[in-house]
Design an enzyme around this catalytic site. Structure first.
Site, mmCIF file in Angstrom:
data_model
loop_
_atom_site.group_PDB
_atom_site.id
_atom_site.type_symbol
_atom_site.label_atom_id
_atom_site.label_comp_id
_atom_site.label_asym_id
_atom_site.label_seq_id
_atom_site.Cartn_x
_atom_site.Cartn_y
_atom_site.Cartn_z
ATOM 1 N N ARG A 39 18.154 -36.769 97.778
ATOM 2 C CA ARG A 39 18.863 -36.111 96.836
ATOM 3 C C ARG A 39 19.386 -36.843 95.858
ATOM 4 O O ARG A 39 19.251 -38.053 96.667
ATOM 5 C CB ARG A 39 19.354 -35.633 98.085
ATOM 6 C CG ARG A 39 19.261 -34.430 98.804
ATOM 7 C CD ARG A 39 20.465 -34.928 99.567
ATOM 8 N NE ARG A 39 21.678 -33.413 99.195
ATOM 9 C CZ ARG A 39 21.157 -31.861 99.008
ATOM 10 N NH1 ARG A 39 20.195 -31.484 100.325
ATOM 11 N NH2 ARG A 39 22.014 -31.672 98.994
ATOM 12 N N VAL A 40 19.896 -36.237 94.612
ATOM 13 C CA VAL A 40 20.723 -36.843 93.709
ATOM 14 C C VAL A 40 22.533 -36.102 93.629
ATOM 15 O O VAL A 40 22.501 -34.996 93.811
ATOM 16 C CB VAL A 40 19.924 -36.661 92.241
ATOM 17 C CG1 VAL A 40 20.926 -37.862 91.609
ATOM 18 C CG2 VAL A 40 18.486 -37.465 91.911
ATOM 19 N N ASP A 158 4.031 -40.684 83.974
ATOM 20 C CA ASP A 158 4.745 -39.588 84.560
ATOM 21 C C ASP A 158 5.091 -39.001 83.296
ATOM 22 O O ASP A 158 6.521 -38.335 84.041
ATOM 23 C CB ASP A 158 5.305 -39.520 86.193
ATOM 24 C CG ASP A 158 4.990 -37.972 86.646
ATOM 25 O OD1 ASP A 158 4.746 -36.506 86.028
ATOM 26 O OD2 ASP A 158 5.686 -37.437 87.786
#
Length: 413
Positions: A39-40, A158
């Site tokens: 999570r952030v 990416d």
């Protein structure tokens, strides 16, 4: 190497005491996004530490309902190692790493925007083009950061709009180095250990063709895709990804290759000599034969796509500050070159007439832009950074690792 904070009042060598915890240093404002990594959260500094921060919490491996502390993923280790060493204004940098109760927290400076968010904003409520000077500044800063990575022997692998971060002052940061990798004197081919890299829409043709010894050119193809998306407000090669089978065999990405061919033409050994030795060359031949003669263009239609893009976006088709112009097309065509050995490098791109002929380039991509982009959504739901649940899905519209930004810890170039 991860370090917990030691109590300076206690002699070294006597063990860890008085560890600094996340909540001792940061006030958690709210929850931003989640993904397979964890999570952030958005946070503010405490005790005299000013600034806004994004704190990325890695979740432990879980088996059923029992949490197994089996270590960190390869992606997390790479990101921590590289972010701790890299030092450039256009590359994400790490503030600190905190180890607390077998959880790992990476602290970054908070960034207010990313390119995915900006592109989406320009499609609502109706499509309106991103100003040409802004596109030029974004692309220049992106290439500047990428040149630093490549001269530091790092492949990003990416690059996509969600991973290109933008501060409120218009500075570009390349974020999410979870797939980044050193490429000098590799002991194994870069293919080993990472069978799939780069999100499908931004994946270079040599990767689609099964190349095992790819180069920094894969990142330049992705930059070309991002450039095209900034102009058209939609992915230029929007294919459907074929998933791995039960044996973890990487399939030929037939649909994605078709999307590229429809614009770039069918690649041949004349324009890309190395293609005949690619593992998926027979699949490409099969794809070509499965369609009626003339179905796929034999030559590139990129220029036609580009001119249509300028017209639809309201850009001038001539030259000047209000349009990417002919120089923009030339740069795009060099970025989207089939043959990776002929594809333009980051250094060459920065010296391209697109940047040289259009006047000064602002370090603030928002300079002269009168509109305002919305702030990130921060919620109070489940914002306990210590006990928050760790779902494996991400918030709609908020991509993984979308908050990485600049920090203060530096290693001199």
């Amino acid at each position: 190497m991860l370090k917990e904070h030691l109590d300076p009042r206690k002699p070294s060598g006597t063990g860890y005491t008085s560890k600094v915890r996340v909540r001792d240093k940061y006030h958690i404002v709210g929850f931003i996004s989640s993904g397979t990594y964890g999570r952030v959260y958005k946070a503010l500094g405490k005790n005299g530490q000013k600034g806004e921060f994004a704190i990325k919490k890695f979740k432990p491996d879980k088996e059923g309902e029992i949490i197994q502390y089996t270590g960190l993923s390869q992606s997390a280790i790479r990101e921590m190692a590289l972010c701790s060493e890299l030092d450039h204004a256009n590359v994400v940098q790490l503030e600190e790493i905190i180890l607390e109760d077998k959880a790992i927290f990476m602290v970054f400076e908070y960034t207010e925007h990313d390119l995915l968010q900006i592109i989406h904003h320009h499609t609502q409520p109706h499509r309106h083009a991103i100003p040409a000077p802004m596109v030029r500044s974004i692309l220049f800063q992106l290439l500047n950061g990428l040149l630093y990575l490549h001269t530091s022997w790092v492949l990003h692998r990416d690059l996509k709009p969600a991973n290109i971060l933008v501060t409120s002052s218009g500075a570009i940061r390349i974020g999410d180095l979870g797939l980044a990798r050193l490429f000098y004197k590799p002991l194994n081919s870069l293919f080993s250990g990472d069978k799939v890299v780069v999100t499908i829409w931004y994946r270079a043709p040599e990767l689609l063709m099964g190349s095992r010894h790819y180069t920094p050119a894969v990142d330049l193809w992705a930059v070309g895709c991002i450039f095209a998306e900034l102009l058209s407000l939609r992915p230029i090669f929007k294919g459907e990804e074929a998933k791995m089978d039960s044996k973890k065999t990487v399939p030929f990405q037939r649909n994605q290759m078709m999307k590229i061919i429809e614009i770039m033409g069918l690649p041949t050994k004349d324009i890309w000599p190395g293609i005949v030795s690619m593992p998926e060359y027979s699949q490409l031949q099969s794809l070509a034969m499965s369609r009626a003669p003339g179905h796929f263009p034999r030559s590139s239609n990129l220029e036609g796509w580009y001119q249509s893009c300028l017209k639809n976006g309201g850009y001038a088709t001539s030259s000047g500050a209000g349009t990417p112009g002919a120089d923009g097309y030339d740069l795009l065509s060099r970025l989207l070159e089939y043959d990776p050995t002929k594809r333009i490098t980051a250094q060459e791109a920065l010296e391209h007439p697109y940047f040289k002929n259009g006047g000064p380039i602002s370090a603030n991509c928002f300079e002269g832009f009168e509109g305002k982009y919305p702030h990130r959504r921060v919620t109070q739901d489940d914002n306990d950074i210590r006990s928050g649940s760790l779902p494996g899905t991400k918030r709609s519209g908020l991509p993984d690792d979308s908050l990485m930004g600049r920090a203060s810890k530096r290693l001199k170039e």
